[in-house]
Design a protein around this motif. Structure first.
Motif, mmCIF file in Angstrom:
data_model
loop_
_atom_site.group_PDB
_atom_site.id
_atom_site.type_symbol
_atom_site.label_atom_id
_atom_site.label_comp_id
_atom_site.label_asym_id
_atom_site.label_seq_id
_atom_site.Cartn_x
_atom_site.Cartn_y
_atom_site.Cartn_z
ATOM 1 N N GLN A 39 77.709 14.939 4.467
ATOM 2 C CA GLN A 39 76.494 14.745 5.256
ATOM 3 C C GLN A 39 75.567 15.918 5.011
ATOM 4 O O GLN A 39 75.914 17.070 5.315
ATOM 5 C CB GLN A 39 76.803 14.604 6.733
ATOM 6 N N LYS A 43 70.279 13.760 6.877
ATOM 7 C CA LYS A 43 70.661 12.518 6.199
ATOM 8 C C LYS A 43 71.895 11.917 6.848
ATOM 9 O O LYS A 43 72.636 12.588 7.562
ATOM 10 C CB LYS A 43 70.914 12.780 4.713
ATOM 11 N N GLU A 44 72.118 10.654 6.570
ATOM 12 C CA GLU A 44 73.306 9.988 7.082
ATOM 13 C C GLU A 44 74.540 10.405 6.284
ATOM 14 O O GLU A 44 74.456 10.783 5.121
ATOM 15 C CB GLU A 44 73.129 8.471 7.006
ATOM 16 N N ARG A 45 75.666 10.310 6.950
ATOM 17 C CA ARG A 45 76.917 10.593 6.271
ATOM 18 C C ARG A 45 77.179 9.517 5.224
ATOM 19 O O ARG A 45 76.935 8.330 5.452
ATOM 20 C CB ARG A 45 78.044 10.628 7.298
ATOM 21 N N GLU A 46 77.677 9.924 4.066
ATOM 22 C CA GLU A 46 77.936 8.974 2.990
ATOM 23 C C GLU A 46 79.301 9.244 2.372
ATOM 24 O O GLU A 46 79.761 10.388 2.316
ATOM 25 C CB GLU A 46 76.857 9.081 1.906
#
Length: 116
Positions: A39, A43-46
């Motif tokens: 993360q 930003k979003e966790r990916e």
């Protein structure tokens, strides 16, 4: 007590390399598929990479394919993520996760910064 403890984070130069480790305890590690997520700020966790229980099957996000390598040592209850040639836009907190059926465990994360 279930524990996932990540280590190995720190500062790395673009084009350099870094190896993250995640030591697991408190559950039957070899039964669980393992993953690394990240993360970045804002930003979003990916998901970055995944590995099957035996280590035979691995999957990677397109953005890290051919640069990052996930591996595991079931004898040591540890999963690794080798980061090669990280990009300047890839600083993030990296998390390891363990999954089996309906169970999922997360580590606390380790910070990776990329700077020259």
């Amino acid at each position: 007590q279930v524990q996932l403890v990540e280590s190995g984070g720190g500062s790395v130069q673009p084009g350099g390399s870094l190896r993250l480790s995640c030591a697991a305890s408190g559950f039957p590690f070899s039964n669980y598929s393992m993953s690394w997520y990240r993360q970045a700020p804002g930003k979003e966790r990916e998901v970055v990479a995944q590995i099957s229980t035996t280590g035979i099957i691995t999957n990677y996000a397109d953005s890290v394919q051919d640069r990052f390598t996930i591996s595991r040592d079931n004898a040591k209850n540890t999963v690794y993520l080798q980061l090669n040639s990280p990009k300047p836009d890839e600083p993030a907190v990296y998390y390891c996760t363990a999954s089996w059926r309906h169970r999922e465990y997360w580590g606390q994360g380790t910070l990776v910064t990329v700077s020259s």
